[in-house]
Every structure is written in C-alpha cells, then in structure tokens.
Design a protein around this motif. Structure first.
Motif, mmCIF file in Angstrom:
data_model
loop_
_atom_site.group_PDB
_atom_site.id
_atom_site.type_symbol
_atom_site.label_atom_id
_atom_site.label_comp_id
_atom_site.label_asym_id
_atom_site.label_seq_id
_atom_site.Cartn_x
_atom_site.Cartn_y
_atom_site.Cartn_z
ATOM 1 N N SER A 224 3.577 8.798 -7.134
ATOM 2 C CA SER A 224 3.214 8.043 -5.940
ATOM 3 C C SER A 224 1.944 8.592 -5.300
ATOM 4 O O SER A 224 1.042 7.834 -4.916
ATOM 5 C CB SER A 224 4.368 8.073 -4.934
ATOM 6 N N VAL A 225 1.843 9.906 -5.203
ATOM 7 C CA VAL A 225 0.653 10.529 -4.607
ATOM 8 C C VAL A 225 -0.567 10.270 -5.473
ATOM 9 O O VAL A 225 -1.640 9.908 -4.970
ATOM 10 C CB VAL A 225 0.877 12.043 -4.421
ATOM 11 N N ALA A 226 -0.407 10.430 -6.792
ATOM 12 C CA ALA A 226 -1.537 10.224 -7.702
ATOM 13 C C ALA A 226 -2.049 8.786 -7.635
ATOM 14 O O ALA A 226 -3.271 8.545 -7.600
ATOM 15 C CB ALA A 226 -1.116 10.570 -9.127
ATOM 16 N N ARG A 227 -1.133 7.813 -7.575
ATOM 17 C CA ARG A 227 -1.554 6.407 -7.510
ATOM 18 C C ARG A 227 -2.218 6.091 -6.178
ATOM 19 O O ARG A 227 -3.164 5.294 -6.122
ATOM 20 C CB ARG A 227 -0.333 5.506 -7.731
ATOM 21 N N TRP A 228 -1.734 6.718 -5.103
ATOM 22 C CA TRP A 228 -2.343 6.503 -3.792
ATOM 23 C C TRP A 228 -3.791 7.007 -3.793
ATOM 24 O O TRP A 228 -4.694 6.342 -3.284
ATOM 25 C CB TRP A 228 -1.529 7.233 -2.729
ATOM 26 N N ILE A 229 -3.990 8.165 -4.399
ATOM 27 C CA ILE A 229 -5.337 8.737 -4.484
ATOM 28 C C ILE A 229 -6.230 7.865 -5.364
ATOM 29 O O ILE A 229 -7.388 7.581 -5.011
ATOM 30 C CB ILE A 229 -5.262 10.170 -5.043
ATOM 31 N N GLU A 230 -5.704 7.432 -6.496
ATOM 32 C CA GLU A 230 -6.481 6.596 -7.418
ATOM 33 C C GLU A 230 -6.891 5.279 -6.756
ATOM 34 O O GLU A 230 -8.012 4.789 -6.959
ATOM 35 C CB GLU A 230 -5.664 6.316 -8.678
ATOM 36 N N ALA A 231 -5.995 4.692 -5.951
ATOM 37 C CA ALA A 231 -6.301 3.437 -5.268
ATOM 38 C C ALA A 231 -7.432 3.629 -4.265
ATOM 39 O O ALA A 231 -8.320 2.763 -4.140
ATOM 40 C CB ALA A 231 -5.055 2.907 -4.562
ATOM 41 N N LYS A 232 -7.405 4.743 -3.567
ATOM 42 C CA LYS A 232 -8.482 5.046 -2.609
ATOM 43 C C LYS A 232 -9.815 5.169 -3.329
ATOM 44 O O LYS A 232 -10.841 4.623 -2.888
ATOM 45 C CB LYS A 232 -8.162 6.346 -1.864
ATOM 46 N N ARG A 233 -9.808 5.886 -4.427
ATOM 47 C CA ARG A 233 -11.055 6.097 -5.165
ATOM 48 C C ARG A 233 -11.554 4.793 -5.783
ATOM 49 O O ARG A 233 -12.764 4.525 -5.801
ATOM 50 C CB ARG A 233 -10.837 7.155 -6.251
ATOM 51 N N ALA A 234 -10.628 3.966 -6.276
ATOM 52 C CA ALA A 234 -11.015 2.685 -6.886
ATOM 53 C C ALA A 234 -11.643 1.753 -5.855
ATOM 54 O O ALA A 234 -12.511 0.938 -6.186
ATOM 55 C CB ALA A 234 -9.798 2.021 -7.518
ATOM 56 N N ALA A 235 -11.202 1.899 -4.611
ATOM 57 C CA ALA A 235 -11.742 1.055 -3.538
ATOM 58 C C ALA A 235 -13.029 1.629 -2.953
ATOM 59 O O ALA A 235 -13.604 1.057 -2.016
ATOM 60 C CB ALA A 235 -10.700 0.900 -2.433
ATOM 61 N N GLU A 237 -13.278 4.387 -1.313
ATOM 62 C CA GLU A 237 -13.001 5.052 -0.038
ATOM 63 C C GLU A 237 -12.837 6.560 -0.233
ATOM 64 O O GLU A 237 -12.424 7.019 -1.293
ATOM 65 C CB GLU A 237 -11.718 4.482 0.592
ATOM 66 N N GLU A 238 -13.143 7.292 0.802
ATOM 67 C CA GLU A 238 -12.996 8.737 0.746
ATOM 68 C C GLU A 238 -11.518 9.110 0.846
ATOM 69 O O GLU A 238 -10.767 8.559 1.650
ATOM 70 C CB GLU A 238 -13.762 9.399 1.896
ATOM 71 N N VAL A 239 -11.086 10.034 0.016
ATOM 72 C CA VAL A 239 -9.699 10.503 0.042
ATOM 73 C C VAL A 239 -9.544 11.558 1.129
ATOM 74 O O VAL A 239 -10.242 12.574 1.109
ATOM 75 C CB VAL A 239 -9.296 11.095 -1.324
ATOM 76 N N PRO A 240 -8.650 11.330 2.089
ATOM 77 C CA PRO A 240 -8.427 12.332 3.149
ATOM 78 C C PRO A 240 -7.597 13.490 2.600
ATOM 79 O O PRO A 240 -6.362 13.528 2.752
ATOM 80 C CB PRO A 240 -7.674 11.541 4.218
ATOM 81 N N VAL A 241 -8.263 14.430 1.960
ATOM 82 C CA VAL A 241 -7.581 15.480 1.212
ATOM 83 C C VAL A 241 -6.574 16.243 2.062
ATOM 84 O O VAL A 241 -5.449 16.513 1.628
ATOM 85 C CB VAL A 241 -8.617 16.456 0.599
#
Length: 369
Positions: A224-235, A237-241
C-alpha cells in the motif's frame, strides 16, 4: 554481582553482526560488536556470503576485545554459549564452529542457544531477573513474534508471528522505495519525528474481528505504501517523505503494541518485554509505554544497543542455562537456520568432558596463556 555467579562468553553470528558478550550472572561485563552493515549497504540488504566472510575475519579479534574489556581470561569462563539458530546458515556456522573450537580447547561446557530466546533473556542485564511467565514481543528484520515464556531456558511458547514480512523487513523495503538507504529502520524513525503520523491512512493488517488475534502481516502495508508513493511520482507530485515515514511507522507500531497488550490481558500477564532490533524504534517505545500504562501493564525494554543483535544476549541466556544446571550441548552441535523458538537451547545427549592429549594441552597453552 557475586563471584560464584556463572561467567559465560556468548557468540552471536546469526546475520551481519559479529557479537561477543561476557556476563557474570545477570551483570554485563563486555559487549563487543563488529558490524559488516556497510558492506551490505550498496546491495540494499544483507548478502549471506559477505556476512559469513566478515564473521570469519572478525571472530578472534572480537573475542579478544571482549575478554580484555571484561578483564577476564578465557580460562576463567564457566561456559561458552553460541547462537545455533535461527539465522543465516553460513553465518551461524562460523559462530558455532568458533564456539566449539574454544569450548574444546578450554575444556568448557558449550551451550547452543536460540536467537529469539536470547533476545528475551538480554533484558535481565538491564532490569534484573525475568518474571515468570514473561510475555515478549520480538520485532526485528527477520521476526515479529509474540511469545510466552514460563521458563526462558526450557519453555517458550509462540502465541503469534508474522505470516509474511517481518516489521524490520518492511522498514527496510519502504526505505528502499523512498531512496533512504539501508538499513531503513533508523532513518525512517528519524524522519518520522518531523512528519505527521495521521497524514496518510495506511492499512493495519490482521486487525479484523475474524483475523488471528496475535499474528502479524506487513506485506499488505508495504504494498500500500509503495503504490501510494508510485502514484505520487507518476502524477509528477513531490512525495512528502516525512509524512510517509511517520504514517507508515505509525501503522506498524499501532498493530504491534495493540496485539501485545491484548495478549497480556488475555493471558493474565501484568508485564510486557519488547526486544529485537525494531525495539530500538522511538515511536514503538513511546506508544508501548502509553498503552501499557493505560492497561496497568509494566513495560520492560532494554536500551537500544541491547535490542539489536549482540553477544551479550547470548551470554545472558548461556549464564541462565549454567545457573539452572541445564545440560550442555555436545561438540557435535550444528547450526540450524530454522531452529524453532520452542527450543531455547540444544542440549547434548550425554554429560561428558573431553580428555585432551599432550598435543592439545600444548596448543591450549599457546592460544590462551
């Protein structure tokens, strides 16, 4: 510390840390560690062959450093304990072989002990003798377990365990997705302090009414976390690390502490011991303290250095074996990468000492004089 308490040297090589500890009873005298973590960092995880080679190179110097730190001679020892499992087979073999060689040359009893039981017993070096029974939550890179130990030397009962990724493994994998390096636990802990643990609602595995009450699952959370990060990057958008780190960490420690407190209540145990590498996590410690206080449960957590793999924990369990007159292991002791936690130590078939001929006596004088 009484002079008649057992003086035991412990060797730990289950993964990437060469640990040698010396204890007298429940008093820690030396805790020497040689880590090969830097050699594994560029691979994003532990490489078994590299770990085994590092153990070979570090073993004798680390033992000598521990003896010097403790201010004792190898001849003074009452026993030698070693992790015989579980762990990486090749790494375990190095430690077991070294322990057998020292035990044979010194004519000392040998104790092959369980890595997980050792993580529980190490708390005696911090907070004194373990209550009986002891409820323990062990969380590390390879294990997430809830254990009930009426007798740490002979009776350890598994109540629940991870069915997929262990907590520490999930930390490492999410750190890799966030490009934070290896190991992942410390850096996520640090970044999470600057993030919002409620920013992202990540799932809590196996917390439904029909799920196993004491088992753990972190694979779905990791995905779930990995897909959330991937979706942000695909869009784009900056990932709020920091928020990701805090929200992920909160999901892990929420489940761990919730199930541990429930187990204490269900089993009628008024204390909880937390051990293993992830027990060094500051948020896990804080939330466990908060929930234990609310439930009237006393929390025991060793200092962070004793939570990670070390020889002191092996020596602590070995000293308890000597104190309770448990049967030593034979020199035929082998490494067992899947040694079950229900076997705190591997007893030999016979009590015996080893008679050495003149050649062996000369060898011992050369090695240990």
């Amino acid at each position: 510390m009484a002079a008649d308490e057992p003086l035991v040297l412990g060797i730990e090589t289950s993964c990437d840390e060469t640990g040698v500890g010396i204890v007298r009873g429940t008093t820690l005298l030396a805790d020497a560690v040689a880590s090969s973590v830097d050699s594994h960092a560029r691979f994003g995880g532990v490489v078994p062959e590299i770990a085994s080679r590092a153990h070979l190179e570090a073993m004798v110097p680390t033992i000598e450093r521990a003896l010097k730190e403790a201010g004792v001679s190898a001849r003074d020892l009452d026993g030698i304990a070693v992790t015989s499992g579980p762990g990486l087979a090749g790494a375990l073999l190095v430690g077991v072989s070294a322990a057998k060689a020292y035990a044979y040359a010194l004519n000392k009893p040998l104790y092959g002990v369980n890595h997980l039981a050792s993580h529980i017993c190490v708390d005696q070096l911090e907070h004194g003798p373990l209550p009986e029974p002891t409820m323990a939550l062990l969380v590390s890179g390879g294990h997430s377990s809830l254990l009930l130990a009426p007798d740490i030397t002979s009776d350890v009962r598994p109540l629940g365990a991870t069915i997929d990724d262990a907590a520490g493994e999930a930390f490492d994998k999410i750190a890799r997705v966030l490009h934070l390096g290896f190991p992942g636990g410390p850096v996520i802990d640090r970044l999470a302090k600057e993030g919002d643990p409620k920013a992202i609602a990540f799932p809590r595995g196996l917390t439904g009414p029909r799920d196993a009450p004491y088992d753990f699952s972190f694979s779905g959370l990791k995905t779930s976390v990995a897909r959330w990060i991937e979706a942000k990057r695909a869009a784009g958008e900056e990932v709020p690390v920091r928020d990701v780190a805090a929200s992920f960490q909160e999901a892990v420690v929420d489940v761990l502490t919730r199930k541990a407190v429930r187990a204490c209540k269900d089993e009628g145990v008024d204390h909880l011991m937390i051990g293993g590498g992830v027990a060094a996590n500051s948020r896990l410690r804080a939330l466990a303290q908060e929930r234990c206080e609310r439930a009237g449960i006393r929390l025991r957590v060793p200092r962070p250095k004793l939570c990670t793999d070390n020889g002191a924990m092996v020596a602590a369990l070995g000293a308890e074996m000597v104190a309770r007159n448990r049967r030593p292991s034979d020199l035929e002791l082998s490494a067992d990468s899947s040694l079950p936690v229900t076997e705190p130590h591997v007893p030999g078939k016979h009590r015996h000492t080893h008679d050495h001929d003149h050649v062996h006596e000369i060898s011992k004088d050369n090695l240990y004089s």
